[in-house]
Design a protein around this motif. Structure first.
Motif, PDB file in Angstrom:
ATOM      1  N   SER A   1       0.823  -1.207   0.000  1.00 42.60           N
ATOM      2  CA  SER A   1       0.000   0.000   0.000  1.00 42.60           C
ATOM      3  C   SER A   1       0.859   1.260   0.000  1.00 42.60           C
ATOM      4  O   SER A   1       0.624   2.186  -0.779  1.00 42.60           O
ATOM      5  CB  SER A   1      -0.935   0.007   1.202  1.00 42.60           C
ATOM      6  OG  SER A   1      -1.680   1.197   1.224  1.00 42.60           O
TER       7      SER A   1
ATOM      8  N   PHE B   1       2.632   1.499  -3.499  1.00 43.46           N
ATOM      9  CA  PHE B   1       1.716   1.845  -4.585  1.00 43.46           C
ATOM     10  C   PHE B   1       1.186   3.273  -4.440  1.00 43.46           C
ATOM     11  O   PHE B   1       1.013   3.974  -5.438  1.00 43.46           O
ATOM     12  CB  PHE B   1       0.543   0.870  -4.644  1.00 43.46           C
ATOM     13  CG  PHE B   1       0.917  -0.540  -5.040  1.00 43.46           C
ATOM     14  CD1 PHE B   1       2.008  -0.806  -5.862  1.00 43.46           C
ATOM     15  CD2 PHE B   1       0.179  -1.616  -4.584  1.00 43.46           C
ATOM     16  CE1 PHE B   1       2.348  -2.095  -6.224  1.00 43.46           C
ATOM     17  CE2 PHE B   1       0.501  -2.919  -4.940  1.00 43.46           C
ATOM     18  CZ  PHE B   1       1.589  -3.164  -5.759  1.00 43.46           C
ATOM     19  N   MET B   2       0.930   3.697  -3.203  1.00 41.33           N
ATOM     20  CA  MET B   2       0.406   5.045  -2.983  1.00 41.33           C
ATOM     21  C   MET B   2       1.381   6.110  -3.482  1.00 41.33           C
ATOM     22  O   MET B   2       1.020   7.008  -4.235  1.00 41.33           O
ATOM     23  CB  MET B   2       0.108   5.260  -1.496  1.00 41.33           C
ATOM     24  CG  MET B   2      -0.582   6.571  -1.179  1.00 41.33           C
ATOM     25  SD  MET B   2      -0.967   6.739   0.581  1.00 41.33           S
ATOM     26  CE  MET B   2      -2.187   5.450   0.789  1.00 41.33           C
TER      27      MET B   2
ATOM     28  N   THR C   1      -8.723   5.262  -6.972  1.00 42.52           N
ATOM     29  CA  THR C   1      -8.279   4.545  -5.774  1.00 42.52           C
ATOM     30  C   THR C   1      -9.386   4.559  -4.726  1.00 42.52           C
ATOM     31  O   THR C   1      -9.689   3.528  -4.107  1.00 42.52           O
ATOM     32  CB  THR C   1      -6.998   5.190  -5.203  1.00 42.52           C
ATOM     33  OG1 THR C   1      -6.000   5.206  -6.215  1.00 42.52           O
ATOM     34  CG2 THR C   1      -6.493   4.426  -3.988  1.00 42.52           C
TER      35      THR C   1
ATOM     36  N   CYS D   1      -3.213   0.109  -5.048  1.00 41.79           N
ATOM     37  CA  CYS D   1      -3.201   0.680  -3.702  1.00 41.79           C
ATOM     38  C   CYS D   1      -4.574   0.524  -3.043  1.00 41.79           C
ATOM     39  O   CYS D   1      -4.674   0.129  -1.876  1.00 41.79           O
ATOM     40  CB  CYS D   1      -2.799   2.151  -3.756  1.00 41.79           C
ATOM     41  SG  CYS D   1      -2.797   2.951  -2.143  1.00 41.79           S
TER      42      CYS D   1
ATOM     43  N   TYR E   1       6.757   3.641   1.321  1.00 42.15           N
ATOM     44  CA  TYR E   1       6.430   4.929   0.707  1.00 42.15           C
ATOM     45  C   TYR E   1       7.716   5.658   0.305  1.00 42.15           C
ATOM     46  O   TYR E   1       7.834   6.161  -0.813  1.00 42.15           O
ATOM     47  CB  TYR E   1       5.614   5.741   1.716  1.00 42.15           C
ATOM     48  CG  TYR E   1       5.027   7.028   1.209  1.00 42.15           C
ATOM     49  CD1 TYR E   1       3.739   7.059   0.694  1.00 42.15           C
ATOM     50  CD2 TYR E   1       5.736   8.224   1.274  1.00 42.15           C
ATOM     51  CE1 TYR E   1       3.171   8.248   0.251  1.00 42.15           C
ATOM     52  CE2 TYR E   1       5.188   9.418   0.838  1.00 42.15           C
ATOM     53  CZ  TYR E   1       3.899   9.427   0.325  1.00 42.15           C
ATOM     54  OH  TYR E   1       3.357  10.604  -0.110  1.00 42.15           O
TER      55      TYR E   1
ATOM     56  N   SER F   1      -5.025  -1.760   0.324  1.00 41.37           N
ATOM     57  CA  SER F   1      -5.451  -0.987   1.495  1.00 41.37           C
ATOM     58  C   SER F   1      -6.822  -1.452   1.983  1.00 41.37           C
ATOM     59  O   SER F   1      -7.054  -1.579   3.188  1.00 41.37           O
ATOM     60  CB  SER F   1      -5.515   0.510   1.163  1.00 41.37           C
ATOM     61  OG  SER F   1      -4.265   0.993   0.764  1.00 41.37           O
TER      62      SER F   1
ATOM     63  N   TYR G   1      -1.597   1.928 -10.620  1.00 44.94           N
ATOM     64  CA  TYR G   1      -0.996   1.815  -9.281  1.00 44.94           C
ATOM     65  C   TYR G   1      -1.990   2.250  -8.203  1.00 44.94           C
ATOM     66  O   TYR G   1      -1.994   1.715  -7.096  1.00 44.94           O
ATOM     67  CB  TYR G   1       0.300   2.621  -9.190  1.00 44.94           C
ATOM     68  CG  TYR G   1       1.488   1.861  -9.732  1.00 44.94           C
ATOM     69  CD1 TYR G   1       2.191   0.970  -8.936  1.00 44.94           C
ATOM     70  CD2 TYR G   1       1.897   2.023 -11.051  1.00 44.94           C
ATOM     71  CE1 TYR G   1       3.262   0.256  -9.436  1.00 44.94           C
ATOM     72  CE2 TYR G   1       2.968   1.318 -11.555  1.00 44.94           C
ATOM     73  CZ  TYR G   1       3.648   0.425 -10.756  1.00 44.94           C
ATOM     74  OH  TYR G   1       4.710  -0.286 -11.257  1.00 44.94           O
TER      75      TYR G   1
END
Length: 175
Positions: free
Chosen positions: A13, A16-17, A79, A40, A164, A44, A36
């Motif tokens: 997550s 991808f975020m 998303t 995410c 991240y 998530s 992506y």
């Protein structure tokens, strides 16, 4: 859900975020950013519907970003839609409104601080504190310590944050 699977979902997550955001903000690649973003949203949402602690964290990030007007691209909307659909179909765990609001305020504080502190202060500590969004980390840690949810959620959140940052490095090196 197993601890290992939750840890993997948090890692994915976070990666991808950030990667989705960079693809959209830097490369202006709406299609790949949306792909992506979908990934995410999927990971998530699966964490959210599987674990109450995860639900607090991911829902707080989502709502905090909505309130801060950080949902600013089609990839974010896609998303969001994927996340909501999965949560509606699978259902979310029972949550305490007080704990959820606490997490939302932490996420909102991080987003607002991230955008504004460096513009109004030269304080190195404050700038680093909000650059790396420490309000949410502290709140998740304290809620875990005091038993609002399993302390492992804090560890997963650190995994999310590390992934991240890795995504930012990978994106920078590939572009």
């Amino acid at each position: 859900m197993s601890y290992i699977i939750l840890a993997i979902l948090f890692l994915l997550s976070g990666f991808f975020m950030k990667y989705s955001d960079d693809l959209f903000d830097v490369n202006h690649d709406v299609l790949l950013a949306s792909v992506y973003g979908i990934l995410c949203g999927l990971v998530s949402a699966f964490a959210t519907v599987s674990d109450a602690g995860s639900a607090y964290m991911f829902m707080a990030i989502l709502i905090g970003n909505l309130i801060a007007f950080k949902v600013d691209g089609i990839h974010h909307i896609i998303t969001l839609i994927v996340f909501i659909i999965i949560c509606l179909i699978c259902g979310i765990p029972d949550l305490s409104l007080v704990i959820l609001l606490t997490c939302i305020l932490a996420a909102l504080s991080d987003e607002v601080g991230h955008e504004t502190i460096s513009k109004i202060s030269d304080n190195v500590f404050l700038n680093l504190f909000f650059e790396y969004r420490f309000v949410m980390k502290i709140i998740i840690f304290l809620l875990g310590v005091f038993g609002a949810f399993d302390i492992s959620v804090f560890i997963y959140f650190i995994f999310f944050e590390v992934a991240y940052e890795i995504a930012a490095i990978v994106f920078e090196n590939l572009n």
